[in-house]
Design a protein around this motif. Structure first.
Motif, PDB file in Angstrom:
ATOM      1  N   SER A  57       0.844  -1.187   0.000  1.00 23.80           N
ATOM      2  CA  SER A  57       0.000   0.000   0.000  1.00 23.80           C
ATOM      3  C   SER A  57       0.884   1.244   0.000  1.00 23.80           C
ATOM      4  O   SER A  57       1.838   1.331   0.762  1.00 23.80           O
ATOM      5  N   GLY A  58       0.547   2.218  -0.859  1.00 26.40           N
ATOM      6  CA  GLY A  58       1.397   3.397  -0.988  1.00 26.40           C
ATOM      7  C   GLY A  58       2.701   3.035  -1.663  1.00 26.40           C
ATOM      8  O   GLY A  58       3.781   3.394  -1.201  1.00 26.40           O
ATOM      9  N   GLY A  60       4.290   3.937  -4.342  1.00 23.67           N
ATOM     10  CA  GLY A  60       5.183   4.960  -4.868  1.00 23.67           C
ATOM     11  C   GLY A  60       5.874   4.536  -6.142  1.00 23.67           C
ATOM     12  O   GLY A  60       5.249   4.269  -7.163  1.00 23.67           O
ATOM     13  N   ASP A  85      -1.365   2.723  -5.261  1.00 29.11           N
ATOM     14  CA  ASP A  85      -1.078   4.102  -4.868  1.00 29.11           C
ATOM     15  C   ASP A  85      -2.181   4.979  -5.434  1.00 29.11           C
ATOM     16  O   ASP A  85      -2.907   4.556  -6.344  1.00 29.11           O
ATOM     17  N   GLN A 122       3.246  -1.359   4.144  1.00 29.03           N
ATOM     18  CA  GLN A 122       2.861   0.030   3.865  1.00 29.03           C
ATOM     19  C   GLN A 122       3.899   0.948   4.492  1.00 29.03           C
ATOM     20  O   GLN A 122       4.250   0.778   5.655  1.00 29.03           O
ATOM     21  N   LEU A 125       2.926   6.847   4.910  1.00 32.08           N
ATOM     22  CA  LEU A 125       1.708   7.529   4.468  1.00 32.08           C
ATOM     23  C   LEU A 125       1.370   8.718   5.362  1.00 32.08           C
ATOM     24  O   LEU A 125       0.315   9.326   5.218  1.00 32.08           O
TER      25      LEU A 125
END
Length: 285
Positions: A57-58, A60, A85, A122, A125
């Motif tokens: 997650s996230g 990038g 993302d 993750q 964030l």
């Protein structure tokens, strides 16, 4: 005032840009943080099996997922890695076929993903999350994990700042604190997230912190920590100016001068550092 270099932002909720400059910073940050945790990409006590499904997650730039995939490929394990993302501007153009990139938010994961991931990673964030979004995100991550599977969150300390080594960096902290307060950013994630995870039903919660010096030449390893830190705050110039400078700065030139002064202070001090946390937690069986 119009800025010299126009930065691209993916969301009003996220304080950092999504452009090529930020891509370089994120990749450098990845190496700095990974090295601080002993070169380990995963701290959760998990043994992976072929075809395990993993969520980043996230994601990038996808650098963590690609290194993670390559490590396990060398051990003849092919993992199915889903990378999400809120923007695709930093997704890599080439990557292994077992890695899948898509534009999605952690606060709105697909219903069909429930109970499907053996591990979730993750990282950082913080600049997009307030208390409400953190609560929704942890609920969503809990739902898509398999029973008994592990969640790993990597975040930075943003309430207690340990890089105030001169007048410029002290002024920067006042600016950061005001910006975070205006957006509802939760800063003390090393304390906040373990409590939230426990509240949501996670078990075996463990938090490890690492203090990372900011001075450029501290480790002689080619990882320019002070430049990464400078570039991080430079990426927040637009949100700061859009918010009016909080009575601390009044122009782009003043912001640039402030950061140049901070960079000098950090590189002249062995006391400037920042703290990163890795928090692991297990969904009960």
């Amino acid at each position: 005032m119009e800025q010299t270099v126009k930065r691209e932002y993916a969301s009003l909720n996220y304080l950092l840009p999504a452009d090529s400059v930020e891509t370089e910073r994120l990749n450098l940050q990845h190496h700095i943080v990974t090295k601080a945790f002993g070169g380990q990409l995963v701290l959760a006590p998990i043994t992976f099996n072929s075809n395990d499904r993993v969520l980043e997650s996230g994601a990038g730039t996808g650098i963590w997922a690609q290194e993670f995939s390559a490590f396990h490929s060398r051990n003849n394990l092919r993992l199915d890695i889903e990378c999400i993302d809120i923007s695709d501007k930093q997704f890599p153009h080439e990557y292994p076929s077992n890695i899948h990139f898509s534009i999605r938010s952690v606060i709105d994961l697909p219903q069909e993903w429930q109970n499907s991931f053996s591990y979730i990673h993750q990282r950082l964030l913080i600049a997009a999350m307030n208390d409400s979004r953190w609560n929704v995100a942890i609920d969503q991550l809990y739902e898509v994990l398999k029973p008994g599977a592990w969640l790993e969150l990597v975040e930075v300390e943003a309430k207690v700042f340990d890089f105030q080594v001169g007048p410029n960096s002290k002024r920067l902290v006042s600016l950061i604190t005001s910006l975070h307060a205006s957006k509802g950013i939760v800063g003390d994630l090393g304390l906040y997230l373990p409590k939230l995870l426990a509240k949501k039903g996670f078990k075996d919660i463990h938090c490890e912190g690492r203090e990372i010096p900011i001075r450029e030449s501290v480790n002689n390893d080619g990882l320019n920590r002070s430049q990464q830190w400078y570039d991080l705050w430079m990426g927040m110039k637009t949100p700061v100016l859009t918010s009016g400078g909080f009575g601390i700065i009044s122009s782009e030139e003043e912001f640039d001068e402030l950061l140049e002064g901070c960079l000098k202070e950090w590189n002249e001090s062995d006391k400037a550092y920042t703290t990163y946390y890795t928090i692991v937690a297990r969904k009960p069986v």
